[in-house]
Motif scaffolding. Structure first.
Motif, PDB file in Angstrom:
ATOM      1  N   ILE A 247       6.697  21.895  12.749  1.00 52.51           N
ATOM      2  CA  ILE A 247       6.981  20.992  11.572  1.00 52.51           C
ATOM      3  C   ILE A 247       7.210  19.626  12.031  1.00 52.51           C
ATOM      4  N   THR A 248       6.921  18.583  11.289  1.00 52.49           N
ATOM      5  CA  THR A 248       7.207  17.469  11.734  1.00 52.49           C
ATOM      6  C   THR A 248       7.789  16.598  10.288  1.00 52.49           C
ATOM      7  N   THR A 249       9.289  16.456  10.322  1.00 49.47           N
ATOM      8  CA  THR A 249       9.709  15.814   9.093  1.00 49.47           C
ATOM      9  C   THR A 249       9.613  14.418   9.063  1.00 49.47           C
ATOM     10  N   THR A 250       9.648  13.998   7.860  1.00 45.13           N
ATOM     11  CA  THR A 250       9.351  12.551   7.605  1.00 45.13           C
ATOM     12  C   THR A 250      10.556  12.235   6.519  1.00 45.13           C
ATOM     13  N   HIS A 251      10.745  13.322   5.742  1.00 44.59           N
ATOM     14  CA  HIS A 251      11.422  13.013   4.798  1.00 44.59           C
ATOM     15  C   HIS A 251      12.822  14.190   4.693  1.00 44.59           C
ATOM     16  N   LEU A 252      14.075  13.938   4.857  1.00 47.10           N
ATOM     17  CA  LEU A 252      14.986  14.841   5.095  1.00 47.10           C
ATOM     18  C   LEU A 252      16.185  14.817   3.901  1.00 47.10           C
TER      19      LEU A 252
ATOM     20  N   VAL B 171      12.444   8.448   9.985  1.00 50.32           N
ATOM     21  CA  VAL B 171      12.872   9.463   8.890  1.00 50.32           C
ATOM     22  C   VAL B 171      13.702   9.119   7.984  1.00 50.32           C
TER      23      VAL B 171
ATOM     24  N   GLY C  54       5.695  16.429   4.659  1.00 48.16           N
ATOM     25  CA  GLY C  54       6.639  16.165   5.658  1.00 48.16           C
ATOM     26  C   GLY C  54       8.143  16.153   5.290  1.00 48.16           C
ATOM     27  N   MET C  55       8.213  16.916   3.887  1.00 46.21           N
ATOM     28  CA  MET C  55       9.610  17.121   3.581  1.00 46.21           C
ATOM     29  C   MET C  55      10.329  18.377   4.009  1.00 46.21           C
ATOM     30  N   ALA C  56      11.716  18.201   4.409  1.00 46.17           N
ATOM     31  CA  ALA C  56      12.431  19.403   4.595  1.00 46.17           C
ATOM     32  C   ALA C  56      13.799  19.203   3.909  1.00 46.17           C
TER      33      ALA C  56
ATOM     34  N   CYS D 293       8.976  23.821   1.206  1.00 50.69           N
ATOM     35  CA  CYS D 293       9.277  22.984   2.415  1.00 50.69           C
ATOM     36  C   CYS D 293      10.320  23.792   3.350  1.00 50.69           C
TER      37      CYS D 293
ATOM     38  N   LEU E  78      13.378  21.079  12.827  1.00 44.12           N
ATOM     39  CA  LEU E  78      12.559  20.155  11.974  1.00 44.12           C
ATOM     40  C   LEU E  78      11.662  19.083  12.522  1.00 44.12           C
TER      41      LEU E  78
END
Length: 196
Positions: A4-9, A38, A67-69, A89, A194
């Motif tokens: 997982i690569t989160t860009t938006h949390l 992020v 990219g969302m979590a 997600c 994340l």
């Protein structure tokens, strides 16, 4: 397991809580310091579950799903499961509420906010049906899940939480409390999951 690569949390607070909760503030500061690229959003959720999720759905509408979590604490964990189901997600669940329609019935009426007792709201009877409408417990998860559950939670039954998330990567804590007062100790685990 997929990386997982989160860009938006998205962070969702619990019942009577706010973006000023200890965990929300800690997470916001942690992201700012350690993953400044992020996009972090922790909205103040209205008391109506339907309105809360409408606000969230509108707020994340333009976010890249890849990219969302989402992460959530207590009632926010219940909401996070709904968001994860809608957006397919990953989700991080912190002592998540499993049966809020059952557990919050006794809170119908005037309530005060934890972080500002001068602020109050009315928890309406129809909100119970709104909670039932958001329950995705019968569906398999649409994305990877990390559940951090404290056996010492004084408000929610840890056994119900564990049973509700059978496919989650589970961190079951001996002792602890509902607020996860030691949340800072779990940040490396959250980062790893994340991809922060």
């Amino acid at each position: 397991m997929t990386r997982i690569t989160t860009t938006h949390l998205l962070y969702l607070h619990g019942f009577r809580s706010s973006p000023r909760s200890a965990k929300a503030r800690l997470m916001a500061e942690h992201v700012r310091r350690n993953a400044p690229g992020v996009h972090f959003w922790c909205p103040q959720l209205p008391p109506s579950p339907r309105e809360a999720m409408a606000l969230v759905a509108e707020g994340v509408a333009g976010w890249p799903r890849a990219g969302m979590a989402v992460m959530g604490s207590s009632l926010g964990g219940f909401y996070a499961s709904w968001v994860a189901a809608q957006c397919a997600c990953p989700s991080v669940l912190l002592n998540p509420a499993v049966h809020p329609a059952r557990d919050l019935e006794r809170y119908i009426g005037e309530q005060t906010a934890w972080h500002d007792p001068a602020q109050s709201f009315y928890f309406r009877p129809e909100y119970i049906a709104e909670l039932r409408a958001l329950d995705v417990g019968a569906s398999p998860p649409a994305g990877p899940e990390l559940a951090i559950v404290a056996k010492g939670d004084e408000l929610l039954d840890w056994r119900e939480m564990v049973a509700r998330y059978p496919r989650a990567e589970l961190r079951l804590l001996e002792g602890g409390d509902h607020a996860l007062s030691d949340f800072a100790a779990h940040l490396p685990e959250v980062d790893r999951f994340l991809g922060l």
